[in-house]
Design a protein around this motif. Structure first.
Motif, PDB file in Angstrom:
ATOM      1  N   GLU A 198       0.825  -1.217   0.000  1.00 38.35           N
ATOM      2  CA  GLU A 198       0.000   0.000   0.000  1.00 38.35           C
ATOM      3  C   GLU A 198       0.856   1.263   0.000  1.00 38.35           C
ATOM      4  O   GLU A 198       0.564   2.215  -0.700  1.00 38.35           O
ATOM      5  N   GLU A 199       1.903   1.277   0.821  1.00 37.64           N
ATOM      6  CA  GLU A 199       2.745   2.474   0.925  1.00 37.64           C
ATOM      7  C   GLU A 199       3.941   2.424  -0.011  1.00 37.64           C
ATOM      8  O   GLU A 199       4.691   3.397  -0.105  1.00 37.64           O
ATOM      9  N   GLY A 200       4.156   1.296  -0.682  1.00 35.90           N
ATOM     10  CA  GLY A 200       5.252   1.177  -1.631  1.00 35.90           C
ATOM     11  C   GLY A 200       6.614   1.298  -0.983  1.00 35.90           C
ATOM     12  O   GLY A 200       7.445   2.075  -1.421  1.00 35.90           O
ATOM     13  N   LEU A 201       6.827   0.532   0.084  1.00 33.98           N
ATOM     14  CA  LEU A 201       8.124   0.607   0.747  1.00 33.98           C
ATOM     15  C   LEU A 201       8.538  -0.733   1.333  1.00 33.98           C
ATOM     16  O   LEU A 201       7.727  -1.644   1.495  1.00 33.98           O
ATOM     17  N   LEU A 202       9.819  -0.823   1.608  1.00 31.64           N
ATOM     18  CA  LEU A 202      10.412  -1.974   2.279  1.00 31.64           C
ATOM     19  C   LEU A 202      10.680  -1.559   3.719  1.00 31.64           C
ATOM     20  O   LEU A 202      11.327  -0.537   3.966  1.00 31.64           O
ATOM     21  N   ARG A 203      10.141  -2.347   4.648  1.00 35.19           N
ATOM     22  CA  ARG A 203      10.373  -2.105   6.072  1.00 35.19           C
ATOM     23  C   ARG A 203      11.244  -3.220   6.633  1.00 35.19           C
ATOM     24  O   ARG A 203      11.090  -4.383   6.269  1.00 35.19           O
ATOM     25  N   MET A 204      12.119  -2.835   7.539  1.00 38.19           N
ATOM     26  CA  MET A 204      12.908  -3.801   8.289  1.00 38.19           C
ATOM     27  C   MET A 204      12.407  -3.726   9.730  1.00 38.19           C
ATOM     28  O   MET A 204      12.626  -2.723  10.414  1.00 38.19           O
ATOM     29  N   ARG A 205      11.697  -4.770  10.181  1.00 38.54           N
ATOM     30  CA  ARG A 205      11.126  -4.782  11.529  1.00 38.54           C
ATOM     31  C   ARG A 205      12.090  -5.497  12.468  1.00 38.54           C
ATOM     32  O   ARG A 205      12.424  -6.676  12.263  1.00 38.54           O
ATOM     33  N   LEU A 206      12.555  -4.781  13.495  1.00 37.82           N
ATOM     34  CA  LEU A 206      13.503  -5.340  14.459  1.00 37.82           C
ATOM     35  C   LEU A 206      12.797  -6.387  15.318  1.00 37.82           C
ATOM     36  O   LEU A 206      11.783  -6.095  15.945  1.00 37.82           O
ATOM     37  N   ILE A 207      13.351  -7.608  15.346  1.00 41.12           N
ATOM     38  CA  ILE A 207      12.749  -8.666  16.156  1.00 41.12           C
ATOM     39  C   ILE A 207      13.716  -9.211  17.206  1.00 41.12           C
ATOM     40  O   ILE A 207      13.316  -9.985  18.068  1.00 41.12           O
ATOM     41  N   GLY A 208      14.975  -8.797  17.169  1.00 42.40           N
ATOM     42  CA  GLY A 208      15.933  -9.243  18.160  1.00 42.40           C
ATOM     43  C   GLY A 208      17.215  -8.433  18.095  1.00 42.40           C
ATOM     44  O   GLY A 208      17.544  -7.851  17.060  1.00 42.40           O
ATOM     45  N   LEU A 209      17.916  -8.378  19.218  1.00 43.39           N
ATOM     46  CA  LEU A 209      19.148  -7.600  19.310  1.00 43.39           C
ATOM     47  C   LEU A 209      20.066  -8.251  20.329  1.00 43.39           C
ATOM     48  O   LEU A 209      19.637  -8.663  21.403  1.00 43.39           O
ATOM     49  N   ARG A 266      13.034   1.499  19.726  1.00 42.73           N
ATOM     50  CA  ARG A 266      11.983   1.843  18.761  1.00 42.73           C
ATOM     51  C   ARG A 266      12.730   2.149  17.482  1.00 42.73           C
ATOM     52  O   ARG A 266      13.542   3.082  17.434  1.00 42.73           O
ATOM     53  N   LEU A 267      12.483   1.376  16.466  1.00 41.69           N
ATOM     54  CA  LEU A 267      13.291   1.470  15.255  1.00 41.69           C
ATOM     55  C   LEU A 267      12.418   1.708  14.036  1.00 41.69           C
ATOM     56  O   LEU A 267      11.386   1.065  13.883  1.00 41.69           O
ATOM     57  N   VAL A 268      12.847   2.641  13.215  1.00 36.54           N
ATOM     58  CA  VAL A 268      12.283   2.830  11.881  1.00 36.54           C
ATOM     59  C   VAL A 268      13.430   2.564  10.919  1.00 36.54           C
ATOM     60  O   VAL A 268      14.496   3.167  11.047  1.00 36.54           O
ATOM     61  N   ALA A 269      13.218   1.642  10.006  1.00 42.21           N
ATOM     62  CA  ALA A 269      14.211   1.349   8.958  1.00 42.21           C
ATOM     63  C   ALA A 269      13.412   1.003   7.717  1.00 42.21           C
ATOM     64  O   ALA A 269      12.814  -0.068   7.640  1.00 42.21           O
ATOM     65  N   GLN A 270      13.371   1.947   6.779  1.00 42.59           N
ATOM     66  CA  GLN A 270      12.553   1.720   5.589  1.00 42.59           C
ATOM     67  C   GLN A 270      13.160   2.389   4.363  1.00 42.59           C
ATOM     68  O   GLN A 270      13.931   3.333   4.481  1.00 42.59           O
ATOM     69  N   PHE A 317      15.765   6.527   1.830  1.00 41.22           N
ATOM     70  CA  PHE A 317      15.909   5.732   3.049  1.00 41.22           C
ATOM     71  C   PHE A 317      15.637   6.592   4.267  1.00 41.22           C
ATOM     72  O   PHE A 317      15.833   7.808   4.253  1.00 41.22           O
ATOM     73  N   GLU A 318      15.151   5.938   5.302  1.00 40.08           N
ATOM     74  CA  GLU A 318      14.907   6.588   6.589  1.00 40.08           C
ATOM     75  C   GLU A 318      15.236   5.582   7.679  1.00 40.08           C
ATOM     76  O   GLU A 318      14.712   4.458   7.675  1.00 40.08           O
ATOM     77  N   VAL A 319      16.119   5.972   8.600  1.00 40.76           N
ATOM     78  CA  VAL A 319      16.522   5.107   9.703  1.00 40.76           C
ATOM     79  C   VAL A 319      16.543   5.936  10.975  1.00 40.76           C
ATOM     80  O   VAL A 319      17.102   7.037  10.991  1.00 40.76           O
ATOM     81  N   SER A 320      15.923   5.415  12.018  1.00 44.52           N
ATOM     82  CA  SER A 320      16.048   6.032  13.340  1.00 44.52           C
ATOM     83  C   SER A 320      15.900   4.955  14.401  1.00 44.52           C
ATOM     84  O   SER A 320      15.132   4.005  14.234  1.00 44.52           O
ATOM     85  N   ALA A 321      16.671   5.102  15.471  1.00 37.27           N
ATOM     86  CA  ALA A 321      16.635   4.162  16.588  1.00 37.27           C
ATOM     87  C   ALA A 321      16.673   4.957  17.880  1.00 37.27           C
ATOM     88  O   ALA A 321      17.534   5.819  18.051  1.00 37.27           O
ATOM     89  N   ALA A 322      15.710   4.669  18.772  1.00 40.84           N
ATOM     90  CA  ALA A 322      15.638   5.339  20.068  1.00 40.84           C
ATOM     91  C   ALA A 322      15.407   4.290  21.142  1.00 40.84           C
ATOM     92  O   ALA A 322      14.670   3.321  20.929  1.00 40.84           O
ATOM     93  N   LEU A 323      16.048   4.480  22.280  1.00 41.43           N
ATOM     94  CA  LEU A 323      15.920   3.562  23.406  1.00 41.43           C
ATOM     95  C   LEU A 323      15.155   4.224  24.547  1.00 41.43           C
ATOM     96  O   LEU A 323      15.280   5.442  24.754  1.00 41.43           O
ATOM     97  N   PRO A 324      14.406   3.421  25.313  1.00 45.99           N
ATOM     98  CA  PRO A 324      13.747   3.976  26.501  1.00 45.99           C
ATOM     99  C   PRO A 324      14.789   4.617  27.428  1.00 45.99           C
ATOM    100  O   PRO A 324      15.872   4.077  27.613  1.00 45.99           O
ATOM    101  N   TRP A 325      14.490   5.749  27.974  1.00 47.47           N
ATOM    102  CA  TRP A 325      15.310   6.503  28.924  1.00 47.47           C
ATOM    103  C   TRP A 325      16.603   7.059  28.328  1.00 47.47           C
ATOM    104  O   TRP A 325      17.345   7.751  28.998  1.00 47.47           O
TER     105      TRP A 325
END
Length: 187
Positions: A121-132, A146-150, A160-168
């Motif tokens: 629908e949005e015409g993009l590739l998402r990378m969903r983080l499932i483990g680290l 909280r990760l956005v990688a698309q 491309f758009e990438v962002s990663a944020a951690l609690p606290w």
């Protein structure tokens, strides 16, 4: 004899891969050594802890805007990406397929595991983080960033758009931009 699938095509499967924009497909079918250019904007980590983590990952340490040079070493089963951001040290990632049909990225002291998703629908590739894993230790699910990688395609550009944020901690890494695919020799 048909050409073997690329790393991303193999993980997504032919029908999901075919649903991606043409520029995203072209980028992920590149093989061998390639150098691409484009524009990028990086954000600074949000805190001292974010800057320390960014240093461990090799991600951008400060805000910048300008040209990006992207070096790709791509095979069927693994890829190396080197992002040369403006006025910052290069950021290098190593990608490979792992058990369960997932993509693993080795980035500095971290190993990230992703599920690839083609959003028709949005015409993009998402990378969903499932483990680290960080320094070899598994990260509890509640502490995952909280990760956005698309990626999107627009004509001859890969956005491309990438962002990663951690609690606290807040933002550890964030950058967005595009790469030009109309370079000589890119199919």
């Amino acid at each position: 004899m048909s050409r073997p699938a690329s790393l991303y095509e193999g993980l997504l499967g032919p029908s999901s891969y075919a649903a991606l924009p043409a520029a995203v497909q072209r980028f992920h079918r590149l093989r061998g050594s390639r150098e691409l250019h484009g524009r990028v904007e990086t954000a600074a980590p949000a805190s001292l802890a974010g800057r320390l983590l960014a240093a461990c990952l090799g991600s951008p340490q400060r805000a910048s805007r300008g040209a990006i040079r992207f070096l790709l070493e791509a095979g069927v089963t693994q890829e190396t990406w080197t992002r040369c951001f403006p006025e910052q040290r290069p950021m290098r990632s190593y990608f490979r397929a792992v058990a369960g049909g997932h993509l693993e990225e080795r980035l500095g002291a971290a190993r990230l595991r992703f599920e690839l998703q083609a959003d028709r629908e949005e015409g993009l590739l998402r990378m969903r983080l499932i483990g680290l894993r960080f320094l070899g230790l598994p990260c509890p699910r509640w502490l995952l960033p909280r990760l956005v990688a698309q990626e999107r395609g627009n004509g001859s550009r890969l956005h491309f758009e990438v962002s990663a944020a951690l609690p606290w901690v807040g933002v550890v890494a964030a950058y967005q931009g595009h790469l030009e695919l109309e370079e000589e020799g890119i199919p």
